[in-house]
Design a protein around this motif. Structure first.
Motif, short mmCIF file in Angstrom:
data_model
loop_
_atom_site.label_atom_id
_atom_site.label_comp_id
_atom_site.label_asym_id
_atom_site.label_seq_id
_atom_site.Cartn_x
_atom_site.Cartn_y
_atom_site.Cartn_z
N GLY A 192 0.79 -1.23 0.00
CA GLY A 192 0.00 0.00 0.00
C GLY A 192 0.81 1.27 0.00
O GLY A 192 0.29 2.34 0.36
N ASN A 193 2.07 1.21 -0.45
CA ASN A 193 2.93 2.40 -0.41
C ASN A 193 2.55 3.45 -1.44
O ASN A 193 3.02 4.58 -1.38
N THR A 194 1.69 3.09 -2.38
CA THR A 194 1.11 4.06 -3.30
C THR A 194 -0.33 4.38 -2.89
O THR A 194 -0.74 5.54 -2.87
N ALA A 195 -1.09 3.35 -2.57
CA ALA A 195 -2.51 3.53 -2.28
C ALA A 195 -2.74 4.41 -1.05
O ALA A 195 -3.60 5.30 -1.08
N PHE A 196 -1.99 4.19 0.01
CA PHE A 196 -2.24 4.96 1.23
C PHE A 196 -1.87 6.45 1.09
O PHE A 196 -2.60 7.31 1.60
N PRO A 197 -0.76 6.80 0.41
CA PRO A 197 -0.51 8.23 0.18
C PRO A 197 -1.62 8.89 -0.63
O PRO A 197 -1.99 10.05 -0.37
#
Length: 404
Positions: A192-197
């Motif tokens: 989730g290092n893209t989704a959460f930002p």
């Protein structure tokens, strides 16, 4: 009474002051890389004395990057030598610059000697490739190796991608409060290092964000995060999906997605999976929908440093943890994403019923991102190479145009 801390005169002795040891330049596990990534103040050996082999694991320090003519001066008001101090990609290494003045330099071209080194190292890797038994083992159910990876690392391995809006400005637009209905699909979402930002910066109540990965463990990691569980209203949906499968992503139908994110995911697929992956992305996108692509480029440090027993096939490797990685070149990506114009009938979503054709995207942008990263304290330098592109599904048949 113990007298170890008493001096001969009977006075209590002062404990010795322990001097702080300088930080080790290389870890013990990297010591064999010394001649290849360190920059010595002494006169380096000639390149002819550096041979490719098992120890040719990094970047030869004797190979200097190509410098541009000096045009920009570092000043008190602009110490980073940028034309725009708030924009990455404009810090050029020029004649007279100290390599270790900054942590990174943009658009650094390697010299012919280093290009030859890449070829030598690739030849060495090719001659010492993975045996047939292990090739089958690593290529069968590759998702299980990623399951193991995320079981070991959870959400702690990768950093959140804070550069997303800078590199993909459309994400800044679709997350605005007044943007309206939009669907974003991230393929290969990992932890989730893209989704959460994206979720954190979102102000658009009509945004639908789908995060998919073929590793069940990765999706479990995403779903376990507090930010995922506490969504109100629910924007982010995480599901298990293999982009190279014969099925579409859960919760999505053909022609329903506006933006697809492919960030360091295409390289995890084997070459025989690319066409099906592109087909699925093409099918899911609305006419005019876009793909933001970022992945590894040919000659990147991650490729050059592989040693024996990691070469699966040309430019395709297996890491020590069992996960796979491919390294691309620009023309190869153009061929993959443009292909031939559709020859069969087109349905309402702009999809072709002829299975023989290759899907044709418009290439809005595609470039090589070369960067030299340095460790100023340890005097190390590393050449990185990434590919970045923006592709679009044609709005109507016959209007596809490869713009760049």
């Amino acid at each position: 009474m113990a007298v170890d801390n008493i001096d001969p005169a009977g006075a209590e002795a002062t404990l010795p002051v322990r001097r702080k040891q300088p930080k080790q330049q290389l870890s013990n596990g990297m010591e064999h890389m010394r001649n290849y990534v360190t920059v010595s103040e002494a006169t380096p050996p000639p390149p002819s004395q550096i041979t490719a082999g098992e120890d040719a694991y990094g970047v030869p320090a004797t190979y200097e990057p190509v410098r541009k003519p000096a045009t920009t001066d570092a000043t008190e008001n602009n110490p980073h030598k940028r034309s725009d101090p708030f924009q990455f990609g404009t810090r050029y290494l020029e004649e007279g610059d100290d390599i270790f003045a900054h942590n990174a330099w943009d658009h650094v071209e390697v010299d012919p000697q280093y290009a030859d080194f890449i070829e030598q190292q690739t030849s060495f890797q090719r001659e010492n490739q993975v045996n047939d038994f292990d090739k089958k083992r690593f290529n069968t159910q590759p998702e299980k190796w990623w399951d193991k990876f995320y079981s070991n690392n959870q959400a702690n391995f990768f950093k959140d991608r804070k550069w997303l809006v800078q590199e993909c400005p459309v994400l800044g637009e679709v997350t605005r409060e007044d943007y309206g209905d939009v669907t974003v699909l991230e393929v290969g979402a990992g932890a989730g290092n893209t989704a959460f930002p994206i979720l954190a910066m979102n102000r658009n109540e009509e945004l639908k964000l789908h995060a998919c990965d073929y590793s069940k463990k990765a999706i479990d990691v995403i779903r376990a995060q507090e930010a995922y569980q506490m969504q109100e209203p629910k924007v982010l949906q995480a599901d298990v999906w293999d982009v190279a499968s014969d099925e579409l992503s859960p919760g999505l139908v053909a022609g329903s997605v506006d933006i697809v994110l492919l960030i360091f995911i295409f390289s995890a697929l084997s070459p025989d999976q690319w066409q099906q992956a592109v087909r699925n992305v093409f099918t899911l996108l609305k006419p005019g929908g876009e793909v933001f692509f970022r992945d590894y480029g040919r000659g990147d440090l991650a490729q050059v440093r592989f040693k024996k027993g990691r070469y699966l096939e040309e430019n395709f490797y297996v890491r020590g943890d069992g996960t796979r990685v491919y390294f691309f070149e620009e023309q190869e990506l153009r061929d993959i994403w443009t292909g031939k114009p559709p020859s069969g009938p087109i349905d309402a979503q702009g999809n072709c019923g002829d299975d023989a054709y290759r899907l044709a995207f418009e290439i809005l942008d595609l470039a090589v991102d070369r960067r030299m990263l340095v460790n100023r304290q340890r005097k190390l330098k590393m050449y990185r190479c990434w590919m970045q592109g923006l592709f679009r599904k044609p709005a109507e048949r016959g209007k596809s145009r490869n713009q760049v």
